[in-house]
Motif scaffolding. Structure first.
Motif, PDB file in Angstrom:
ATOM      1  N   TYR A  43       0.812  -1.214   0.000  1.00  0.00           N
ATOM      2  CA  TYR A  43       0.000   0.000   0.000  1.00  0.00           C
ATOM      3  C   TYR A  43       0.849   1.269   0.000  1.00  0.00           C
ATOM      4  CZ  TYR A  43      -4.226   2.708   1.030  1.00  0.00           C
ATOM      5  OH  TYR A  43      -5.277   3.592   0.971  1.00  0.00           O
ATOM      6  N   PHE A  44       2.094   1.180   0.495  1.00  0.00           N
ATOM      7  CA  PHE A  44       2.922   2.385   0.575  1.00  0.00           C
ATOM      8  C   PHE A  44       3.274   2.953  -0.799  1.00  0.00           C
ATOM      9  CE2 PHE A  44       6.307  -0.801   0.275  1.00  0.00           C
ATOM     10  CZ  PHE A  44       7.157  -0.207  -0.642  1.00  0.00           C
ATOM     11  N   VAL A  45       3.079   2.172  -1.878  1.00  0.00           N
ATOM     12  CA  VAL A  45       3.389   2.724  -3.205  1.00  0.00           C
ATOM     13  C   VAL A  45       2.474   3.908  -3.529  1.00  0.00           C
ATOM     14  CG1 VAL A  45       4.327   0.556  -4.108  1.00  0.00           C
ATOM     15  CG2 VAL A  45       1.930   1.126  -4.520  1.00  0.00           C
ATOM     16  N   HIS A  46       1.356   4.034  -2.802  1.00  0.00           N
ATOM     17  CA  HIS A  46       0.494   5.209  -3.001  1.00  0.00           C
ATOM     18  C   HIS A  46       1.288   6.501  -2.813  1.00  0.00           C
ATOM     19  CE1 HIS A  46      -2.644   8.187  -2.677  1.00  0.00           C
ATOM     20  NE2 HIS A  46      -2.100   8.554  -1.542  1.00  0.00           N
ATOM     21  N   TYR A  47       2.261   6.489  -1.932  1.00  0.00           N
ATOM     22  CA  TYR A  47       3.056   7.693  -1.671  1.00  0.00           C
ATOM     23  C   TYR A  47       3.650   8.250  -2.966  1.00  0.00           C
ATOM     24  CZ  TYR A  47       6.618  10.749   0.296  1.00  0.00           C
ATOM     25  OH  TYR A  47       7.391  11.834   0.595  1.00  0.00           O
ATOM     26  N   PHE A  48       3.945   7.386  -3.924  1.00  0.00           N
ATOM     27  CA  PHE A  48       4.588   7.805  -5.169  1.00  0.00           C
ATOM     28  C   PHE A  48       3.582   8.297  -6.216  1.00  0.00           C
ATOM     29  CE2 PHE A  48       7.400   4.755  -3.112  1.00  0.00           C
ATOM     30  CZ  PHE A  48       8.514   5.554  -2.945  1.00  0.00           C
ATOM     31  N   TYR A  49       2.292   8.135  -5.936  1.00  0.00           N
ATOM     32  CA  TYR A  49       1.243   8.604  -6.852  1.00  0.00           C
ATOM     33  C   TYR A  49       1.441  10.085  -7.178  1.00  0.00           C
ATOM     34  CZ  TYR A  49      -3.567   9.121  -8.643  1.00  0.00           C
ATOM     35  OH  TYR A  49      -4.668   9.350  -9.419  1.00  0.00           O
ATOM     36  N   ALA A  50       1.731  10.873  -6.158  1.00  0.00           N
ATOM     37  CA  ALA A  50       1.837  12.324  -6.320  1.00  0.00           C
ATOM     38  C   ALA A  50       3.043  12.762  -7.135  1.00  0.00           C
ATOM     39  CB  ALA A  50       1.880  12.997  -4.945  1.00  0.00           C
ATOM     40  N   TYR A  51       3.957  11.842  -7.416  1.00  0.00           N
ATOM     41  CA  TYR A  51       5.153  12.226  -8.169  1.00  0.00           C
ATOM     42  C   TYR A  51       4.962  12.080  -9.675  1.00  0.00           C
ATOM     43  CZ  TYR A  51       7.557  12.869  -3.815  1.00  0.00           C
ATOM     44  OH  TYR A  51       7.914  13.345  -2.574  1.00  0.00           O
ATOM     45  N   GLY A  52       3.799  11.607 -10.113  1.00  0.00           N
ATOM     46  CA  GLY A  52       3.519  11.511 -11.544  1.00  0.00           C
ATOM     47  C   GLY A  52       3.626  12.852 -12.262  1.00  0.00           C
ATOM     48  N   PRO A  53       3.002  13.923 -11.735  1.00  0.00           N
ATOM     49  CA  PRO A  53       3.113  15.222 -12.401  1.00  0.00           C
ATOM     50  C   PRO A  53       4.556  15.730 -12.483  1.00  0.00           C
ATOM     51  CG  PRO A  53       1.271  15.227 -10.884  1.00  0.00           C
ATOM     52  CD  PRO A  53       2.018  13.956 -10.633  1.00  0.00           C
ATOM     53  N   MET A  54       5.340  15.513 -11.433  1.00  0.00           N
ATOM     54  CA  MET A  54       6.731  15.953 -11.456  1.00  0.00           C
ATOM     55  C   MET A  54       7.526  15.180 -12.504  1.00  0.00           C
ATOM     56  SD  MET A  54       9.630  15.935  -8.458  1.00  0.00           S
ATOM     57  CE  MET A  54      10.017  14.194  -8.618  1.00  0.00           C
ATOM     58  N   LEU A  55       7.359  13.856 -12.530  1.00  0.00           N
ATOM     59  CA  LEU A  55       8.078  13.049 -13.509  1.00  0.00           C
ATOM     60  C   LEU A  55       7.664  13.416 -14.926  1.00  0.00           C
ATOM     61  CD1 LEU A  55       8.029   9.560 -11.755  1.00  0.00           C
ATOM     62  CD2 LEU A  55       9.991  11.078 -12.083  1.00  0.00           C
ATOM     63  N   ALA A  56       6.375  13.670 -15.138  1.00  0.00           N
ATOM     64  CA  ALA A  56       5.908  14.079 -16.459  1.00  0.00           C
ATOM     65  C   ALA A  56       6.540  15.405 -16.869  1.00  0.00           C
ATOM     66  CB  ALA A  56       4.385  14.187 -16.470  1.00  0.00           C
ATOM     67  N   ALA A  57       6.609  16.344 -15.921  1.00  0.00           N
ATOM     68  CA  ALA A  57       7.228  17.649 -16.216  1.00  0.00           C
ATOM     69  C   ALA A  57       8.709  17.490 -16.563  1.00  0.00           C
ATOM     70  CB  ALA A  57       7.060  18.589 -15.024  1.00  0.00           C
ATOM     71  N   LEU A  58       9.411  16.653 -15.808  1.00  0.00           N
ATOM     72  CA  LEU A  58      10.839  16.455 -16.070  1.00  0.00           C
ATOM     73  C   LEU A  58      11.058  15.757 -17.415  1.00  0.00           C
ATOM     74  CD1 LEU A  58      12.065  15.396 -12.511  1.00  0.00           C
ATOM     75  CD2 LEU A  58      12.413  17.606 -13.654  1.00  0.00           C
ATOM     76  N   ILE A  59      10.225  14.779 -17.727  1.00  0.00           N
ATOM     77  CA  ILE A  59      10.358  14.071 -19.001  1.00  0.00           C
ATOM     78  C   ILE A  59      10.099  15.013 -20.171  1.00  0.00           C
ATOM     79  CG2 ILE A  59       9.317  12.296 -20.480  1.00  0.00           C
ATOM     80  CD1 ILE A  59       8.885  10.661 -17.833  1.00  0.00           C
ATOM     81  N   MET A  60       8.984  15.751 -20.111  1.00  0.00           N
ATOM     82  CA  MET A  60       8.655  16.657 -21.219  1.00  0.00           C
ATOM     83  C   MET A  60       9.677  17.782 -21.338  1.00  0.00           C
ATOM     84  SD  MET A  60       6.221  15.243 -22.750  1.00  0.00           S
ATOM     85  CE  MET A  60       6.071  16.532 -23.986  1.00  0.00           C
ATOM     86  N   THR A  61      10.152  18.276 -20.221  1.00  0.00           N
ATOM     87  CA  THR A  61      11.169  19.330 -20.265  1.00  0.00           C
ATOM     88  C   THR A  61      12.464  18.786 -20.852  1.00  0.00           C
ATOM     89  OG1 THR A  61      10.203  20.433 -18.352  1.00  0.00           O
ATOM     90  CG2 THR A  61      12.482  20.986 -18.872  1.00  0.00           C
ATOM     91  N   GLY A  62      12.843  17.585 -20.440  1.00  0.00           N
ATOM     92  CA  GLY A  62      14.049  16.972 -20.983  1.00  0.00           C
ATOM     93  C   GLY A  62      13.956  16.765 -22.487  1.00  0.00           C
ATOM     94  N   LEU A  63      12.772  16.349 -22.967  1.00  0.00           N
ATOM     95  CA  LEU A  63      12.587  16.099 -24.395  1.00  0.00           C
ATOM     96  C   LEU A  63      12.557  17.386 -25.218  1.00  0.00           C
ATOM     97  CD1 LEU A  63       9.888  13.259 -24.281  1.00  0.00           C
ATOM     98  CD2 LEU A  63      12.294  13.028 -24.955  1.00  0.00           C
ATOM     99  N   THR A  64      12.056  18.464 -24.622  1.00  0.00           N
ATOM    100  CA  THR A  64      11.882  19.706 -25.396  1.00  0.00           C
ATOM    101  C   THR A  64      12.932  20.769 -25.106  1.00  0.00           C
ATOM    102  OG1 THR A  64      10.320  20.565 -23.747  1.00  0.00           O
ATOM    103  CG2 THR A  64       9.392  19.370 -25.635  1.00  0.00           C
TER     104      THR A  64
END
Length: 199
Positions: A43-64
């Motif tokens: 159940y503790f993997v829920h803690y990482f749910y909130a990091y989806g937006p940050m990872l998406a921002a870093l991925i898109m920023t890295g690509l662009t």
């Protein structure tokens, strides 16, 4: 070219990634909680749910924007130039909590059990350490993505109010799986208005 297409559609790519990363965590947890599957996911993997937006921002920023764009995100993250009044406003919840603890001590004659701070329903009991966990990590995964990446790009297309309303709705929908394993659906309306106010 591929890079120019990504730059033109970086906001769409960001939202797709933010949802995909977080929902990859949230949907299985919701299915388990609803008794639809018998997977063994801690159940503790829920803690990482909130990091989806940050990872998406870093991925898109890295690509662009490459490494320079990623460095800029972290540079802005540590740009804490605020007036003394805003610093006092930022720490006011901690001051208020301290005052409430003192009042309860006076009224009840006993101290509040600080170990209760460590009771987080998806992490092991961290004791008072949970306070530091929240101070240094609460909201960081979401804020880097929603306000640090998406909001400025929405404001290139619309005024600040409309950009905030659009972002607030997309931010609310992003939480949807959580209502099937963590949040009580009865709070949905009040929660939505609170979230929009926060946005």
């Amino acid at each position: 070219s591929k890079t120019s297409w990504l730059q033109k559609n970086s906001l769409l790519g960001y939202f797709i990634l933010a949802y995909a990363i977080s929902w990859t965590i949230g949907i299985p947890l919701a299915l388990i909680a609803q008794g639809k599957v018998d997977w063994q996911i801690p159940y503790f993997v829920h803690y990482f749910y909130a990091y989806g937006p940050m990872l998406a921002a870093l991925i898109m920023t890295g690509l662009t924007k490459g490494k320079a764009g990623i460095a800029d995100i972290f540079r802005r993250l540590f740009k804490w130039q605020m007036s003394f009044g805003w610093w006092m406003f930022a720490i006011s919840p901690l001051v208020a909590y301290f005052v409430i603890v003192l009042v309860l001590r006076f009224v009840q004659g006993t101290w509040v059990d600080l170990n209760l701070l460590g009771e987080v329903n998806f992490l092991p009991n961290l004791g008072v350490g949970a306070l530091f966990l929240w101070i240094f990590t609460y909201g960081i995964g979401e804020e880097i993505g929603w306000r640090g990446y998406a909001l400025p790009r929405l404001q290139e297309k619309m005024n600040a109010l409309n950009a905030t309303l659009v972002l607030g709705v997309l931010w609310a929908l992003w939480h949807l799986p959580i209502f099937f394993y963590l949040f009580d659906p009865a709070i949905a309306i009040g929660w939505f208005f609170g979230l929009m106010s926060g946005a």
